[in-house]
Design a protein around this motif. Sequence first.
Motif, PDB file in Angstrom:
ATOM      1  N   GLY A 131       0.841  -1.193   0.000  1.00  0.00           N
ATOM      2  CA  GLY A 131       0.000   0.000   0.000  1.00  0.00           C
ATOM      3  C   GLY A 131       0.871   1.235   0.000  1.00  0.00           C
ATOM      4  N   ARG A 132       0.298   2.375   0.364  1.00  0.00           N
ATOM      5  CA  ARG A 132       1.099   3.612   0.372  1.00  0.00           C
ATOM      6  C   ARG A 132       0.407   4.671   1.196  1.00  0.00           C
ATOM      7  NH1 ARG A 132      -0.256   7.104  -4.583  1.00  0.00           N
ATOM      8  NH2 ARG A 132      -2.500   6.927  -4.544  1.00  0.00           N
ATOM      9  N   LEU A 133       1.196   5.615   1.659  1.00  0.00           N
ATOM     10  CA  LEU A 133       0.627   6.800   2.311  1.00  0.00           C
ATOM     11  C   LEU A 133       1.264   8.006   1.633  1.00  0.00           C
ATOM     12  CD1 LEU A 133      -1.185   7.987   4.589  1.00  0.00           C
ATOM     13  CD2 LEU A 133       0.827   7.970   6.050  1.00  0.00           C
ATOM     14  N   VAL A 134       0.429   8.915   1.148  1.00  0.00           N
ATOM     15  CA  VAL A 134       0.949  10.103   0.478  1.00  0.00           C
ATOM     16  C   VAL A 134       0.932  11.251   1.479  1.00  0.00           C
ATOM     17  CG1 VAL A 134       0.622  11.713  -1.423  1.00  0.00           C
ATOM     18  CG2 VAL A 134       0.162   9.270  -1.759  1.00  0.00           C
ATOM     19  N   VAL A 135       2.126  11.793   1.748  1.00  0.00           N
ATOM     20  CA  VAL A 135       2.268  12.855   2.747  1.00  0.00           C
ATOM     21  C   VAL A 135       2.289  14.201   2.028  1.00  0.00           C
ATOM     22  CG1 VAL A 135       3.690  13.710   4.655  1.00  0.00           C
ATOM     23  CG2 VAL A 135       3.667  11.252   4.109  1.00  0.00           C
ATOM     24  N   PRO A 136       1.300  15.071   2.302  1.00  0.00           N
ATOM     25  CA  PRO A 136       1.309  16.380   1.643  1.00  0.00           C
ATOM     26  C   PRO A 136       2.408  17.272   2.228  1.00  0.00           C
ATOM     27  CG  PRO A 136      -0.731  16.053   2.915  1.00  0.00           C
ATOM     28  CD  PRO A 136       0.182  14.916   3.229  1.00  0.00           C
ATOM     29  N   THR A 137       3.094  18.020   1.381  1.00  0.00           N
ATOM     30  CA  THR A 137       4.071  19.009   1.868  1.00  0.00           C
ATOM     31  C   THR A 137       3.792  20.322   1.145  1.00  0.00           C
ATOM     32  OG1 THR A 137       5.759  18.781   0.157  1.00  0.00           O
ATOM     33  CG2 THR A 137       5.803  17.157   1.937  1.00  0.00           C
ATOM     34  N   ALA A 138       4.512  21.385   1.557  1.00  0.00           N
ATOM     35  CA  ALA A 138       4.296  22.687   0.930  1.00  0.00           C
ATOM     36  C   ALA A 138       4.667  22.645  -0.547  1.00  0.00           C
ATOM     37  CB  ALA A 138       5.110  23.750   1.657  1.00  0.00           C
ATOM     38  N   ASP A 139       5.606  21.775  -0.921  1.00  0.00           N
ATOM     39  CA  ASP A 139       6.029  21.772  -2.327  1.00  0.00           C
ATOM     40  C   ASP A 139       5.625  20.527  -3.092  1.00  0.00           C
ATOM     41  OD1 ASP A 139       8.055  23.639  -1.071  1.00  0.00           O
ATOM     42  OD2 ASP A 139       8.926  21.688  -0.577  1.00  0.00           O
ATOM     43  N   GLY A 140       4.696  19.771  -2.605  1.00  0.00           N
ATOM     44  CA  GLY A 140       4.284  18.605  -3.392  1.00  0.00           C
ATOM     45  C   GLY A 140       3.874  17.472  -2.492  1.00  0.00           C
ATOM     46  N   GLU A 141       4.111  16.257  -2.965  1.00  0.00           N
ATOM     47  CA  GLU A 141       3.692  15.104  -2.189  1.00  0.00           C
ATOM     48  C   GLU A 141       4.870  14.163  -2.007  1.00  0.00           C
ATOM     49  OE1 GLU A 141      -0.152  15.298  -2.263  1.00  0.00           O
ATOM     50  OE2 GLU A 141      -0.486  14.426  -4.257  1.00  0.00           O
ATOM     51  N   GLU A 142       4.929  13.504  -0.857  1.00  0.00           N
ATOM     52  CA  GLU A 142       5.946  12.489  -0.607  1.00  0.00           C
ATOM     53  C   GLU A 142       5.221  11.166  -0.441  1.00  0.00           C
ATOM     54  OE1 GLU A 142       9.048  15.402   1.776  1.00  0.00           O
ATOM     55  OE2 GLU A 142       7.679  14.155   2.929  1.00  0.00           O
ATOM     56  N   GLU A 143       5.417  10.279  -1.415  1.00  0.00           N
ATOM     57  CA  GLU A 143       4.735   8.998  -1.321  1.00  0.00           C
ATOM     58  C   GLU A 143       5.634   7.984  -0.618  1.00  0.00           C
ATOM     59  OE1 GLU A 143       2.678   7.527  -4.800  1.00  0.00           O
ATOM     60  OE2 GLU A 143       3.154   5.465  -4.226  1.00  0.00           O
ATOM     61  N   VAL A 144       5.092   7.351   0.410  1.00  0.00           N
ATOM     62  CA  VAL A 144       5.861   6.355   1.159  1.00  0.00           C
ATOM     63  C   VAL A 144       5.177   5.003   0.982  1.00  0.00           C
ATOM     64  CG1 VAL A 144       6.720   5.699   3.444  1.00  0.00           C
ATOM     65  CG2 VAL A 144       6.531   8.119   2.826  1.00  0.00           C
ATOM     66  N   GLY A 145       5.923   4.037   0.480  1.00  0.00           N
ATOM     67  CA  GLY A 145       5.359   2.713   0.253  1.00  0.00           C
ATOM     68  C   GLY A 145       5.130   1.977   1.572  1.00  0.00           C
ATOM     69  N   ILE A 146       4.030   1.235   1.631  1.00  0.00           N
ATOM     70  CA  ILE A 146       3.779   0.356   2.777  1.00  0.00           C
ATOM     71  C   ILE A 146       4.049  -1.063   2.264  1.00  0.00           C
ATOM     72  CG2 ILE A 146       2.053  -0.457   4.440  1.00  0.00           C
ATOM     73  CD1 ILE A 146       2.636   2.533   4.765  1.00  0.00           C
ATOM     74  N   VAL A 147       4.922  -1.779   2.935  1.00  0.00           N
ATOM     75  CA  VAL A 147       5.238  -3.135   2.508  1.00  0.00           C
ATOM     76  C   VAL A 147       4.148  -4.098   2.972  1.00  0.00           C
ATOM     77  CG1 VAL A 147       6.890  -5.041   2.736  1.00  0.00           C
ATOM     78  CG2 VAL A 147       7.709  -2.683   2.518  1.00  0.00           C
ATOM     79  N   ARG A 148       3.703  -3.893   4.218  1.00  0.00           N
ATOM     80  CA  ARG A 148       2.689  -4.774   4.775  1.00  0.00           C
ATOM     81  C   ARG A 148       2.135  -4.158   6.057  1.00  0.00           C
ATOM     82  NH1 ARG A 148       5.008 -10.101   6.040  1.00  0.00           N
ATOM     83  NH2 ARG A 148       4.008 -10.218   8.078  1.00  0.00           N
ATOM     84  N   ALA A 149       0.966  -4.618   6.476  1.00  0.00           N
ATOM     85  CA  ALA A 149       0.441  -4.277   7.799  1.00  0.00           C
ATOM     86  C   ALA A 149      -0.165  -5.559   8.327  1.00  0.00           C
ATOM     87  CB  ALA A 149      -0.598  -3.161   7.709  1.00  0.00           C
ATOM     88  N   HIS A 150       0.315  -6.017   9.460  1.00  0.00           N
ATOM     89  CA  HIS A 150      -0.194  -7.274   9.971  1.00  0.00           C
ATOM     90  C   HIS A 150      -0.606  -7.187  11.429  1.00  0.00           C
ATOM     91  CE1 HIS A 150       4.142  -8.100  11.075  1.00  0.00           C
ATOM     92  NE2 HIS A 150       3.510  -8.353  12.208  1.00  0.00           N
TER      93      HIS A 150
END
Length: 466
Positions: A104-123
């Motif tokens: 999965g992923r979580l997209v972190v909003p910033t002042a200059d765009g977006e930082e997408e961080v991949g999620i490998v798993r959640a268990h």
Amino acid sequence: MADWEPVIGLEVHAHLKTRTKMFCRCALEYGAGENTHTCPVCLAHPGALPVPNERAIEYTIKLGVALDCEIAEHAVFARKNYFYPDLPKGYQISQYEQPLCGRGRLVVPTADGEEEVGIVRAHLEEDAAKTVHAGGATGRSVGATSSLVDFNRGGTPLLEIVTAPDLRSADQALRFLRLLRQTIVELGVSDAEMEKGTLRADVNVSVRERGEEGFRPRWEIKNMNSFTFIGRAIEAAIRQQVAAHEADETLEQSTYDYDPDTDRLTVHRSKEEAEDYRYFPEPDLVPVEPPAELVERLRGGLPELPAARIRRLEPLVGFAQASELVATGNDRKAELLAAEGVDWRASANVAMNRGDFLPENAGALAAIIRANVTREALDEAFAKAATEPIDADDYLARAAVGDEAALEPVIASVLAANPGQVETYRGGKEGILGFFVGQVMRETGGKADPKVVSRMLRERLRLSRN
Ligand SMILES: [Zn+2]
């Protein structure tokens, strides 16, 4: 000198906010007397069998859909074998090859765009019991005269979220972690409070030369429970690793402890062997096969998530204030006031600086704010609005004094009484204006309109300079 790029990944653990434990019916209660919530299952008596907590499974899927994860059609609990005094079974029930939530992923909003961080798993897994070290000054095992185990925590449902090594700085890691925490809290699946230990993070850090493929040995810093120390530990790891690489030292992949006093990482002193947990499927539990309708229902029931709210509020109040409002949970208060006609900037300021109020009071509060009443009246209105319905008419008559003729003598006497501060202001330190405003407010018993006072003070101070 080489250009070093940090590579950071996180493993985040959150205690789920269920009524009972993961595999038994013992109540979860933070702060209960030691060993008061135990039973044969969570004390690992022979022959006791686990029964999975349905709500914990739902909560895990709920977070999974919020993080855009693939939800498994067939998830398997597995035994992770290791010995520790706070793990009486000799294994922890966790998930290994087939977790409930995959990529999965979580997209972190910033002042200059977006930082997408991949999620490998959640268990989903169970937490161990809590070991309490007694007799030493530090509360750590080193120097303690005895260690006690509190089994209340043993068997608490624990959600583990593993990120891809996508983070490149301590700041970025903290931005991600704060947004993830806020998302978890708003979904209602965990209180996620670091100071209570219901949110903890393991941090993996390595560095490599920019452009380099692959990864160098990483250091793992376990069980961090403070945003400040996570940030400092990451920076210390980067510093120490860069220094080691530049001195051509060989780095070992290992677990490290962060010492806030020295601001350095040292190799963890326990003698844990290489991680050979001999995972195998838990024979006492059937696989979990979440029905598609359940997954769709949870997906459809998601609230508007924090990242989306930041983006929606950004055009109204700017990125910094939008993030601040959402991070503090004050954006809903601001929206209530804005919906009643208070302009957005003012709504945001009031929401950030005032306490909570009953939603039904939004209209009356908006009328009071727009009427520009005294600070005292506003304080009283907000104090009451927190717990009971208020009537705007009780406050509207107490308008702030904005009459210049009435304020003039007060301002003149405050300026005359503080010649030193007047000199300081004239010398260019205009930030001292707040001091004069405060003096005038005090002299008028809080009844002056601070906006009018500020403007008049600025004019008078400018005049006295010429
Ligand atoms: Zn139990």
